[in-house]
Design a protein around this motif. Structure first.
Motif, PDB file in Angstrom:
ATOM      1  N   ALA A   8       0.821  -1.211   0.000  1.00  0.00           N
ATOM      2  CA  ALA A   8       0.000   0.000   0.000  1.00  0.00           C
ATOM      3  C   ALA A   8       0.855   1.263   0.000  1.00  0.00           C
ATOM      4  N   ASP A   9       0.279   2.352  -0.486  1.00  0.00           N
ATOM      5  CA  ASP A   9       0.964   3.645  -0.493  1.00  0.00           C
ATOM      6  C   ASP A   9       1.155   4.124   0.947  1.00  0.00           C
ATOM      7  N   LYS A  11       1.827   6.999   2.316  1.00  0.00           N
ATOM      8  CA  LYS A  11       1.143   8.244   2.659  1.00  0.00           C
ATOM      9  C   LYS A  11      -0.354   8.008   2.873  1.00  0.00           C
ATOM     10  N   LEU A  12      -0.929   7.141   2.060  1.00  0.00           N
ATOM     11  CA  LEU A  12      -2.347   6.834   2.212  1.00  0.00           C
ATOM     12  C   LEU A  12      -2.593   5.995   3.457  1.00  0.00           C
ATOM     13  N   ALA A  15      -2.632   8.446   6.288  1.00  0.00           N
ATOM     14  CA  ALA A  15      -3.909   9.169   6.321  1.00  0.00           C
ATOM     15  C   ALA A  15      -5.028   8.292   6.876  1.00  0.00           C
ATOM     16  N   ALA A  16      -4.998   7.010   6.528  1.00  0.00           N
ATOM     17  CA  ALA A  16      -6.026   6.086   7.026  1.00  0.00           C
ATOM     18  C   ALA A  16      -5.884   5.884   8.527  1.00  0.00           C
ATOM     19  N   ALA A  45     -10.744   6.853   3.348  1.00  0.00           N
ATOM     20  CA  ALA A  45      -9.322   6.544   3.536  1.00  0.00           C
ATOM     21  C   ALA A  45      -9.026   5.091   3.207  1.00  0.00           C
ATOM     22  N   ARG A  48      -9.048   4.473  -0.558  1.00  0.00           N
ATOM     23  CA  ARG A  48      -7.822   4.945  -1.217  1.00  0.00           C
ATOM     24  C   ARG A  48      -6.661   3.986  -0.967  1.00  0.00           C
ATOM     25  N   VAL A  49      -6.567   3.447   0.251  1.00  0.00           N
ATOM     26  CA  VAL A  49      -5.504   2.482   0.548  1.00  0.00           C
ATOM     27  C   VAL A  49      -5.659   1.235  -0.328  1.00  0.00           C
ATOM     28  N   SER A  52      -4.626   1.607  -3.834  1.00  0.00           N
ATOM     29  CA  SER A  52      -3.180   1.740  -4.058  1.00  0.00           C
ATOM     30  C   SER A  52      -2.478   0.388  -4.132  1.00  0.00           C
ATOM     31  N   SER A 169       0.927   5.846  12.724  1.00  0.00           N
ATOM     32  CA  SER A 169       0.771   7.000  11.826  1.00  0.00           C
ATOM     33  C   SER A 169       1.975   7.922  11.856  1.00  0.00           C
TER      34      SER A 169
END
Length: 267
Positions: A8-9, A11-12, A15-16, A45, A48-49, A52, A169
């Protein structure tokens, strides 16, 4: 799940994690429900994860969870709520899934960059050498790890998990990815007794040390203290009684030395 997380990204993922922390903060009512706004943010969130990560890795997680879930669980869970509401939620999820899939990447990103020759890596080898005999004595196939902790409650556990989410995080994204990759490799070398190879064990210890060092000490201690609040004092004593005490003590001493090296490298 670890393999999917590693793909997974970063940055995402961050954010999650932050969205989940905020949602836990707005939990209220007898059923422990977050606010509508935070629920929306968590779903966005997570979508988006998932987007990715290539579809094949997502389906690997789906199939792995399906294989350990009794077929009767979905029907039982549905019986606990309003059936019409459950169907509406499920249909909404399927529509959401289609949107995520349309935005999904088709290839995995580059693997993480793993530091070499650092103090934490050297200390991880010493820790691994000191604790591997102890590791091999633990009954990793016991069902004790599936049992709930004594004298605790769901709200207390959620608070402890929240501290872990906050710590996650704040971690360096590349080092977190490297730690996930190290765990995935270590799981691949697990033997019939549930023990990974010495080399993979060392790599995991080094990776964990580096991600802990990438987080402020206060955040790490928040996790420690939150876990101390939900783990009854009888648990460590019970686990200690199942192994050779001399090997356990040697492992503990190795850990304390490793901890000092990690703390010295901590931001």
């Amino acid at each position: 799940m670890i393999e999917m997380g590693a793909a997974a990204d970063p940055k995402l993922l961050k954010a999650a994690a932050e969205a989940h922390h905020k949602a836990i903060g707005s939990i209220s009512g007898p059923n422990g429900v977050t606010s509508r706004a935070d629920w929306d943010a968590v779903n966005a969130a997570l979508g988006r994860v998932v987007a990715s990560v290539p579809k094949a890795k997502v389906m690997d997680v789906y199939n792995a969870v399906k294989d350990i879930t009794d077929p009767g669980v979905p029907a039982y869970m549905k019986s606990l709520v309003n059936g019409a509401d459950a169907e509406k939620a499920y249909n909404g999820f399927l529509e959401f899934k289609d949107v995520v899939e349309k935005n999904q990447v088709t290839a995995v990103g580059a693997p993480a960059t793993v530091p070499t020759g650092d103090n934490i890596g050297v200390a991880a080898k010493a820790l691994s050498d000191a604790s591997y005999p102890f590791l091999k004595e633990v009954d990793w196939l016991s069902d004790i790890y599936l049992k709930p902790l004594p004298d605790t409650t769901a709200p207390k556990v959620v608070k402890a998990i929240d501290k872990m989410i906050v710590m996650g995080s704040q971690m360096d994204g590349n080092l977190l990815k490297a730690a996930a990759e190290a765990h995935h490799k270590a799981i691949g070398s697990i033997d019939a007794k549930g023990v990974t190879s010495a080399a993979d064990y060392e790599a995991v210890n080094a990776a964990i040390g580096r991600i802990v060092a990438s987080v402020p000490k206060a955040t790490v201690m928040d996790v420690y203290n939150s876990m101390a609040a939900v783990v009854d004092g009888t648990v460590p004593n019970n686990m200690f009684s199942t192994v050779n005490p001399l090997d356990a003590v040697a492992a503990a001493k190795g850990f304390y030395t490793f901890k000092d090296v990690v703390e010295a490298s901590q931001r």
